[in-house]
Enzyme design. Structure first.
Site, PDB file in Angstrom:
ATOM      1  N   LYS A 197     -14.080  70.362  25.898  1.00 48.56           N
ATOM      2  CA  LYS A 197     -14.323  68.927  25.724  1.00 48.56           C
ATOM      3  C   LYS A 197     -15.088  68.737  24.427  1.00 48.56           C
ATOM      4  O   LYS A 197     -16.231  69.191  24.297  1.00 48.56           O
ATOM      5  CB  LYS A 197     -15.108  68.362  26.910  1.00 48.56           C
ATOM      6  CG  LYS A 197     -15.351  66.857  26.811  1.00 48.56           C
ATOM      7  CD  LYS A 197     -16.092  66.338  28.039  1.00 48.56           C
ATOM      8  CE  LYS A 197     -16.333  64.843  27.951  1.00 48.56           C
ATOM      9  NZ  LYS A 197     -17.063  64.322  29.136  1.00 48.56           N
ATOM     10  N   ARG A 207     -16.439  54.353  26.824  1.00 49.86           N
ATOM     11  CA  ARG A 207     -17.850  53.984  26.997  1.00 49.86           C
ATOM     12  C   ARG A 207     -17.995  52.493  27.270  1.00 49.86           C
ATOM     13  O   ARG A 207     -18.937  52.075  27.944  1.00 49.86           O
ATOM     14  CB  ARG A 207     -18.651  54.449  25.783  1.00 49.86           C
ATOM     15  CG  ARG A 207     -18.730  55.971  25.750  1.00 49.86           C
ATOM     16  CD  ARG A 207     -19.370  56.575  24.530  1.00 49.86           C
ATOM     17  NE  ARG A 207     -19.287  58.036  24.623  1.00 49.86           N
ATOM     18  CZ  ARG A 207     -19.538  58.869  23.639  1.00 49.86           C
ATOM     19  NH1 ARG A 207     -19.915  58.385  22.459  1.00 49.86           N
ATOM     20  NH2 ARG A 207     -19.430  60.175  23.800  1.00 49.86           N
ATOM     21  N   ARG A 218     -23.655  63.456  21.875  1.00 50.78           N
ATOM     22  CA  ARG A 218     -23.650  64.556  22.834  1.00 50.78           C
ATOM     23  C   ARG A 218     -23.285  65.874  22.159  1.00 50.78           C
ATOM     24  O   ARG A 218     -22.710  66.769  22.776  1.00 50.78           O
ATOM     25  CB  ARG A 218     -22.670  64.233  23.976  1.00 50.78           C
ATOM     26  CG  ARG A 218     -23.085  62.999  24.770  1.00 50.78           C
ATOM     27  CD  ARG A 218     -22.078  62.614  25.821  1.00 50.78           C
ATOM     28  NE  ARG A 218     -22.582  61.496  26.615  1.00 50.78           N
ATOM     29  CZ  ARG A 218     -21.835  60.502  27.089  1.00 50.78           C
ATOM     30  NH1 ARG A 218     -20.528  60.501  26.842  1.00 50.78           N
ATOM     31  NH2 ARG A 218     -22.363  59.527  27.789  1.00 50.78           N
ATOM     32  N   GLU A 234     -14.613  78.847  25.831  1.00 49.91           N
ATOM     33  CA  GLU A 234     -15.132  78.051  26.952  1.00 49.91           C
ATOM     34  C   GLU A 234     -14.164  78.076  28.132  1.00 49.91           C
ATOM     35  O   GLU A 234     -14.574  78.166  29.294  1.00 49.91           O
ATOM     36  CB  GLU A 234     -15.375  76.614  26.499  1.00 49.91           C
ATOM     37  CG  GLU A 234     -16.554  76.434  25.549  1.00 49.91           C
ATOM     38  CD  GLU A 234     -17.887  76.338  26.273  1.00 49.91           C
ATOM     39  OE1 GLU A 234     -17.918  76.496  27.509  1.00 49.91           O
ATOM     40  OE2 GLU A 234     -18.906  76.088  25.596  1.00 49.91           O
ATOM     41  N   LYS A 249      -9.857  68.221  26.169  1.00 49.65           N
ATOM     42  CA  LYS A 249     -10.089  66.785  26.005  1.00 49.65           C
ATOM     43  C   LYS A 249     -10.817  66.553  24.682  1.00 49.65           C
ATOM     44  O   LYS A 249     -11.829  67.219  24.429  1.00 49.65           O
ATOM     45  CB  LYS A 249     -10.944  66.272  27.177  1.00 49.65           C
ATOM     46  CG  LYS A 249     -11.315  64.800  27.102  1.00 49.65           C
ATOM     47  CD  LYS A 249     -12.222  64.403  28.267  1.00 49.65           C
ATOM     48  CE  LYS A 249     -12.602  62.925  28.169  1.00 49.65           C
ATOM     49  NZ  LYS A 249     -13.500  62.515  29.270  1.00 49.65           N
ATOM     50  N   SER A 275      -9.261  57.488  26.020  1.00 48.42           N
ATOM     51  CA  SER A 275      -9.221  56.040  25.803  1.00 48.42           C
ATOM     52  C   SER A 275      -8.872  55.658  24.377  1.00 48.42           C
ATOM     53  O   SER A 275      -8.134  54.690  24.147  1.00 48.42           O
ATOM     54  CB  SER A 275     -10.570  55.425  26.184  1.00 48.42           C
ATOM     55  OG  SER A 275     -11.621  56.002  25.417  1.00 48.42           O
ATOM     56  N   TYR A 314      -3.806  56.895  30.928  1.00 48.86           N
ATOM     57  CA  TYR A 314      -3.930  55.534  31.455  1.00 48.86           C
ATOM     58  C   TYR A 314      -2.561  54.877  31.630  1.00 48.86           C
ATOM     59  O   TYR A 314      -2.465  53.816  32.249  1.00 48.86           O
ATOM     60  CB  TYR A 314      -4.824  54.705  30.529  1.00 48.86           C
ATOM     61  CG  TYR A 314      -6.223  55.275  30.453  1.00 48.86           C
ATOM     62  CD1 TYR A 314      -7.149  55.028  31.455  1.00 48.86           C
ATOM     63  CD2 TYR A 314      -6.607  56.094  29.398  1.00 48.86           C
ATOM     64  CE1 TYR A 314      -8.418  55.575  31.412  1.00 48.86           C
ATOM     65  CE2 TYR A 314      -7.877  56.646  29.338  1.00 48.86           C
ATOM     66  CZ  TYR A 314      -8.780  56.388  30.347  1.00 48.86           C
ATOM     67  OH  TYR A 314     -10.044  56.937  30.310  1.00 48.86           O
TER      68      TYR A 314
END
Length: 329
Positions: A197, A207, A218, A234, A249, A275, A314
């Site tokens: 990610k 958000r 982050r 990872e 992602k 998004s 989506y």
């Protein structure tokens, strides 16, 4: 005149030949719909930066998940939008909090018709917007956060979630959650690790959707967009810790990472069409700059072609409807 002997165009000469030569096909069962559920009653609330996507109430989410099941998609991934937040994200472990209440309601609504999945992260529930508990110096405390994740996992599993999406990017999160689930008897609850990610600019509309309170970024826990090998590392760590599925992602900007992970993984690999990817295509289509349907289908197809076994998007229900209509012809 030059006369080629090898003519790849032969297999493109007719629709029938092109169908026979197709390498990747989309199917509704490979699609997962992310859904936002907010506290309160009344109508669903449109998300301005994501045309066509809404914050559901539990009642509207019931209707939406029934439609999703009828379309034949593989699952829904639930995100809660609470009305009250605090430093440790207490609402995430409240059995009657919005995410857990919605999980029970939707699992009861659809049964086994599709998989009801839940996001396991604190960012929607904390007043600071980070994915974990903060230390006194303001940094995210990895190990204290793991304890909260273990608590969240048990409440979500008890609420009926079939698959927990660990999206917080804390070191050791898969092992910590898997152990907690197994020790409490939830041995059949699956773990989806958001392994690769990235700290991406493409999360902006999300958000808005969860009414994020984040200030700053982050980057201390999400991956550097410049790093390809790190994404594979990872994923391999999460596989070794007991993940049932690993994920990349965002999707479209990280197809190289997705392909690399798929090449080494012996478990399913998913990708999240986030998004910002959705919003870009919707905006361009609204201006008439691209063919919306073709762009939607091509974008998801590219993610599958790169190695994803399933895609969070989506457009899941709309795309599934198109695929079903095409199959019926």
């Amino acid at each position: 005149m030059i006369t080629p002997v090898i003519r790849p165009r032969r297999l493109r000469n007719s629709p029938a030949l092109r169908r026979l030569a197709t390498e990747i096909r989309l199917h509704p069962s490979e699609l997962v719909l992310p859904m936002f559920v907010r506290e309160g009653s009344g109508d669903a609330v449109p998300i301005q930066s994501m045309p066509g996507v809404v914050q559901h109430t539990i009642d509207s989410a019931r209707r939406a998940v029934t439609e999703a099941a009828a379309a034949g998609i593989g699952g829904v991934m639930l995100f809660g939008v609470p009305s009250v937040r605090d430093a440790v994200g207490s609402g995430a472990t409240d059995p009657d909090g919005i995410l857990n209440a919605a999980t029970r309601a939707l699992a009861d609504e659809v049964g086994d018709a599709l998989s009801v999945q839940t996001d396991l992260c604190l960012d929607e529930f904390t007043d600071h917007g980070h994915c974990g508990v903060l230390s006194v110096d303001g940094s995210v405390d990895n190990d204290a956060t793991l304890e909260r994740y273990r608590e969240m996992a048990l409440v979500q599993a008890a609420s009926g979630s079939q698959l927990l999406g660990l999206s917080g990017m804390m070191d050791g999160q898969v092992a910590a959650v898997r152990e907690a689930l197994d020790q409490s008897g939830f041995v059949n609850t699956a773990v989806l690790a958001y392994s690769a990610k990235y700290a991406s600019a493409f999360y902006g509309p999300f958000r808005d959707a969860v009414e994020s309170t984040l200030e700053g970024d982050r980057r201390t826990y999400q991956l550097d967009p410049a790093n390809r090998r790190e994404g594979v590392r990872e994923a391999l760590l999460d596989i070794s810790e007991g993940a049932d599925i690993v994920m990349v992602k965002p999707a479209m900007s990280y197809l190289d990472v997705l392909s690399d992970v798929a090449a080494v993984s012996d478990i399913p690999v998913w990708a999240y069409q986030v998004s910002g990817e959705y919003a870009m295509i919707e905006a361009a289509a609204a201006h008439g700059w691209i063919d919306r349907r073709r762009a939607v289908e091509e974008s998801v197809l590219s993610i599958r072609r790169a190695g994803a076994d399933a895609v969070l998007t989506y457009w899941a229900v709309e795309l599934a409807t198109w695929l079903n209509e095409r199959q019926a012809r």
